[in-house]
Design an enzyme around this catalytic site. Structure first.
Site, PDB file in Angstrom:
ATOM      1  N   ARG A  98       0.832  -1.207   0.000  1.00  0.00           N
ATOM      2  CA  ARG A  98       0.000   0.000   0.000  1.00  0.00           C
ATOM      3  C   ARG A  98       0.866   1.257   0.000  1.00  0.00           C
ATOM      4  NH1 ARG A  98      -4.654   1.936   4.417  1.00  0.00           N
ATOM      5  NH2 ARG A  98      -4.752   4.082   3.665  1.00  0.00           N
ATOM      6  N   ASN A 152     -10.783  -4.334  -0.374  1.00  0.00           N
ATOM      7  CA  ASN A 152     -10.784  -3.268  -1.382  1.00  0.00           C
ATOM      8  C   ASN A 152      -9.878  -3.596  -2.561  1.00  0.00           C
ATOM      9  OD1 ASN A 152     -12.597  -1.253  -0.513  1.00  0.00           O
ATOM     10  ND2 ASN A 152     -11.194  -0.666   1.118  1.00  0.00           N
ATOM     11  N   CYS A 173     -19.119  -1.946   2.184  1.00  0.00           N
ATOM     12  CA  CYS A 173     -18.210  -0.862   2.541  1.00  0.00           C
ATOM     13  C   CYS A 173     -18.728  -0.217   3.817  1.00  0.00           C
ATOM     14  CB  CYS A 173     -18.170   0.154   1.396  1.00  0.00           C
ATOM     15  SG  CYS A 173     -17.064   1.557   1.668  1.00  0.00           S
ATOM     16  N   HIS A 203     -16.968   3.555  -3.489  1.00  0.00           N
ATOM     17  CA  HIS A 203     -16.074   4.712  -3.372  1.00  0.00           C
ATOM     18  C   HIS A 203     -16.304   5.732  -4.494  1.00  0.00           C
ATOM     19  CE1 HIS A 203     -12.950   2.603  -0.549  1.00  0.00           C
ATOM     20  NE2 HIS A 203     -14.190   2.604  -0.085  1.00  0.00           N
ATOM     21  N   TYR A 253     -14.849  10.223  -1.054  1.00  0.00           N
ATOM     22  CA  TYR A 253     -13.857   9.810  -2.053  1.00  0.00           C
ATOM     23  C   TYR A 253     -13.964  10.635  -3.337  1.00  0.00           C
ATOM     24  CZ  TYR A 253     -12.247   5.782   0.599  1.00  0.00           C
ATOM     25  OH  TYR A 253     -11.681   4.986   1.552  1.00  0.00           O
TER      26      TYR A 253
END
Length: 435
Positions: A98, A152, A173, A203, A253
């Site tokens: 990440r 995700n 989510c 998102h 988002y």
């Protein structure tokens, strides 16, 4: 479903810092979700965390006095066999991957985020093949099980499972339940007296109806520009004229798309001061696991809410309860489009309100889809479908088309540079691209 002796539930990624929250949910809802066996599954690299969080889970269950047998394993097939529900909360490549999802785009002057833009694409490429492999085990060992995916990018992963396996899967989510809790607190009401209509993708959604005790509150919320955000998305103020004309309350988002310059500036400043969001989360996780290690701790610590995924497990447990009891309540989920949004393919995954029955979720017709949001939804869905194809095939040409299609990538030249650098960084996790 299962025999009356109780349910078997497997949590893939059981060594996650989120696990105490889902265990708390299972304890709280035991009467409606009678679990016989709870299997926490991880891989060798996660063994240490699995043992720490697994022992905390056992202490929580002991404190509750409930007859739930908590088992820890690295053998996912053993955990899956005969399961009624399987929940995924995995991170292929761990937080180290990440970190590069966020850092490399920033170096190119592009938004770096783990589920949106180039970073989200890399996470999808790493994750989809692993989850499709998991689905082959489910097809063989637990063909009647429900797979609830929180991993995700949830929308893309859910669509890949729907299109490339026979597993019954639903994506979820924490953003919808988080909004609901925020609205309940703001208006001093309860979820039963609140109705919110979600339109879009995971998102990438807009809330086009917000009714509190029958009164339309959407114009008021758009006019006030009150900040509803999350731990992992910086707070940036919206332009009032733009927001009033948008026709829906945008997901936080969507700041990455509508306020790109301000969000990138905040990211670069945060990177210089604190490192990537992944490095911040790593510090939070280290503190959490120190707490989890305490043999006297037998409940979910409050600090977990700082992790950025608060309430996800509440959403997951609510969904299991509704499926098991044919509750027919309304939840916001990632499901197959069908004809709900007529400008998207029928097999696309969308995020909308659904009635949850014992046979699965039924998407509700949407009453409002602002014309001004359709283009962005379609553009991002095009990128998502290309990314899924690239993940399944390992085709670099398709991957380049996916990267270049994303609205946050400014040019083909940038797309090519990002793709080459990020594929190389992810080489250990993407063998299909390096045959």
């Amino acid at each position: 479903m299962a025999e009356k002796t109780g349910l078997k539930i497997a949590v893939i990624g059981g060594g996650s810092s989120y696990t105490p929250e889902i265990v708390e949910g299972f304890i709280r809802h035991y009467e409606r979700l009678p679990i016989r066996e709870l299997w926490l599954v991880d891989i060798e690299e996660g063994r240490h965390k699995l043992e720490i969080v697994g022992e905390l889970a056992k202490r929580m269950v002991r404190k509750s006095g409930l007859p739930i047998d908590v088992r820890l394993t690295l053998d996912r097939r053993e955990a899956i066999a005969g399961a009624d529900f399987i929940s995924t909360q995995m991170r292929v490549g761990l937080l180290e991957a990440r970190k590069w999802d966020e850092h490399i785009p920033n170096r190119h002057g592009v938004i770096g985020q783990e589920t949106t833009g180039p970073g989200g694409m890399m996470k999808a490429l790493r994750t989809i093949p692993v989850l499709l492999d998991l689905c082959r085990d489910i097809e063989e060992l637990a063909p009647d099980a429900w797979l609830l995916n929180f991993t995700n990018p949830a929308g893309m992963v859910t669509e890949a499972i729907s299109r490339h396996s026979r597993v019954k899967s639903i994506g979820l989510c924490n953003a919808p339940i988080g909004l609901q809790k925020w609205l309940c607190e703001k208006y001093g009401t309860t979820p039963e007296k609140l109705y919110t209509e979600f339109v879009g993708l995971n998102h990438l959604h807009w809330v086009t109806r917000i009714e509190v005790e029958g009164v339309n509150k959407l114009p008021e919320l758009l006019d006030k520009r009150e900040e509803y955000s999350a731990q992992n998305v910086p707070a940036t103020e919206w332009d009032p004229d733009f927001l009033r004309g948008l026709g829906g309350l945008p997901s936080y988002y969507l700041k990455y798309y509508y306020l790109t310059d301000a969000m990138l500036e905040e990211q670069l400043a945060s990177l210089a001061a604190n490192g990537t969001r992944a490095e911040v989360v790593k510090r939070v996780e280290d503190e959490l696991f120190e707490l989890y290690r305490d043999p006297d701790l037998n409940e979910k610590p409050k600090q977990l809410e700082q992790r950025g995924g608060a309430y996800y497990s509440e959403a997951a447990v609510n969904l299991m309860v509704s499926l098991h009891n044919d509750r027919r309540d309304i939840q916001t989920l990632n499901v197959r489009n069908g004809r709900t949004l007529d400008f998207l393919p029928e097999d696309a995954s969308i995020e909308v309100n659904c009635v949850v029955t014992g046979a699965g979720p039924l998407p509700l017709p949407v009453t409002v889809v602002p014309e001004q949001v359709k283009g962005l939804i379609h553009a991002v869905k095009t990128y998502e479908r290309l990314t899924i194809e690239a993940a399944v095939t390992g085709d670099r040409q398709i991957a380049l088309q996916a990267m270049a299609s994303h609205p946050l990538v400014p040019s083909v030249r940038a797309a090519k540079a990002l793709l080459e650098e990020m594929l190389e960084q992810n080489r250990p996790y993407l063998p299909a691209f390096f045959r």
